[in-house]
Write an enzyme that holds these catalytic residues in place. Structure first.
Site, PDB file in Angstrom:
ATOM      1  N   LYS A  89       5.135  -9.322   3.836  1.00  0.00           N
ATOM      2  CA  LYS A  89       4.188  -9.857   2.862  1.00  0.00           C
ATOM      3  C   LYS A  89       4.355  -9.198   1.494  1.00  0.00           C
ATOM      4  O   LYS A  89       4.296  -9.861   0.452  1.00  0.00           O
ATOM      5  CB  LYS A  89       2.751  -9.654   3.361  1.00  0.00           C
ATOM      6  CG  LYS A  89       1.676 -10.158   2.404  1.00  0.00           C
ATOM      7  CD  LYS A  89       1.791 -11.659   2.145  1.00  0.00           C
ATOM      8  CE  LYS A  89       0.860 -12.148   1.045  1.00  0.00           C
ATOM      9  NZ  LYS A  89      -0.559 -12.065   1.400  1.00  0.00           N
ATOM     10  N   LYS A 136      -2.434  -5.246  -7.545  1.00  0.00           N
ATOM     11  CA  LYS A 136      -2.602  -4.327  -6.417  1.00  0.00           C
ATOM     12  C   LYS A 136      -1.408  -4.406  -5.473  1.00  0.00           C
ATOM     13  O   LYS A 136      -0.855  -3.388  -5.041  1.00  0.00           O
ATOM     14  CB  LYS A 136      -3.898  -4.667  -5.683  1.00  0.00           C
ATOM     15  CG  LYS A 136      -4.206  -3.786  -4.475  1.00  0.00           C
ATOM     16  CD  LYS A 136      -3.771  -4.404  -3.164  1.00  0.00           C
ATOM     17  CE  LYS A 136      -4.520  -5.670  -2.844  1.00  0.00           C
ATOM     18  NZ  LYS A 136      -4.115  -6.226  -1.527  1.00  0.00           N
TER      19      LYS A 136
END
Length: 329
Positions: free
Chosen positions: A203, A278
């Site tokens: 991911k 992030k």
């Protein structure tokens, strides 16, 4: 004969000789996940819960935002006032939270998931966090008699709403197979990636590429438009040429090019700048620790961080197009 479909209820093709067997198989499957706990009801979690309910699952939900809980309670979920209440008696728990610290806290604090979950439950964290989070929580879950998997998703809010997400699973392969029918109630594909943390590695790599490609498409569209090119013609050329990618074809950052994407709705919703920043920060951190060069990822991280400083953190990452133009949103 019978076949298991990718949904919360087993669909069966019955012949009379095996009817009793089929009925037992159906009941066993339904009992396996008779109650689902879901923690984190934001832009991704909300439609994921709704898709679970559409497939016949009973879902108990919790979020620190009471309005988010109330919205899903109106849709048929069981609204809960705490994590412990949501996971009590659950056969499976799915979490979709913003960052590593939120995942660790939700699982390990007093009254958290690990303290409250029953033995035999499956825990799937679909948050995008540092791979070390999964490697930390998996043995703690095992001590409690539960099974933990990292299961981040790809497909964004569009995929969450359509139920076409791709789940990237890290952990025990047998456990991945066990939860696959449940996950396919929210997605179109489940990919086993390897041991704990490997779903998150996949991911992070994917999101780093997304962040880079969105900046590239924004720059290309801005350049062409500023030089006098018709936006729709330029988009058409990109999407039938070597520059074609998801960011250009399915999520174009220029307002008015595509319906039902954040760029055509004031960059509201979608995948926020703060979240991609992030995720790129995680990529930067693990790359630095491992001595791996990611110069384009590092540059993209700085670009999104600058957008955050310009108060664009709550806007979709496609707002990079407006940022490059120097325009306010």
């Amino acid at each position: 004969m019978f076949s298991l479909k990718s949904r919360g209820v087993v669909q069966v093709t019955v012949n009379m000789a095996s009817k009793g067997f089929i009925q037992n198989a159906t009941l066993d499957f339904q009992r396996s996940f008779s109650k689902i706990g879901f923690i984190g009801l934001g832009n991704m979690g909300n439609p994921m819960v709704k898709n679970l309910m559409k497939k016949g699952h009973k879902v108990a939900v919790y979020d620190i935002k009471k309005d988010s809980v109330a919205d899903l309670a109106k849709a048929g979920a069981t609204g809960c006032g705490s994590v412990a209440e949501a996971v009590d008696g659950a056969d499976a728990v799915v979490t979709m939270l913003p960052a590593s610290k939120h995942v660790l806290d939700t699982y390990t604090r007093k009254g958290g998931i690990l303290e409250s979950v029953k033995k035999g439950a499956y825990l799937v964290d679909s948050s995008t966090v540092d791979p070390s989070v999964s490697q930390t929580l998996a043995p703690l879950a095992k001590e409690k008699g539960a099974t933990y998997l990292d299961g981040p998703v790809s497909g964004g809010t569009i995929g969450a709403e359509a139920g076409t997400l791709t789940f990237m699973i890290g952990g025990e392969e047998d456990a991945s197979k066990k939860v696959e029918p449940l996950l396919l109630c929210m997605g179109g594909r489940v990919v086993y990636c390897g041991s704990h943390g490997m779903g998150l590695v996949a991911k992070i790599a994917n999101n780093m590429l997304l962040g880079i490609s969105m900046l590239g498409v924004s720059e290309a569209m801005n350049l062409g438009i500023k030089l006098g090119m018709d936006p729709k013609t330029l988009m058409s050329i990109l999407n039938t040429s070597t520059g074609r990618c998801w960011s250009s074809e399915m999520y174009n950052p220029v307002p008015g090019m595509l319906p039902n994407v954040p760029s055509s709705n004031g960059y509201k919703g979608g995948f926020g700048v703060a979240l991609i920043a992030k995720d790129l920060g995680i990529a930067q951190s693990v790359a630095t620790q491992s001595g791996i060069a990611i110069p384009m990822g590092a540059q993209a991280h700085q670009m999104y961080r600058m957008m955050e400083i310009k108060k664009l953190g709550d806007k979709d990452l496609a707002v990079a197009y407006k940022y490059l133009q120097g325009e306010s949103v």
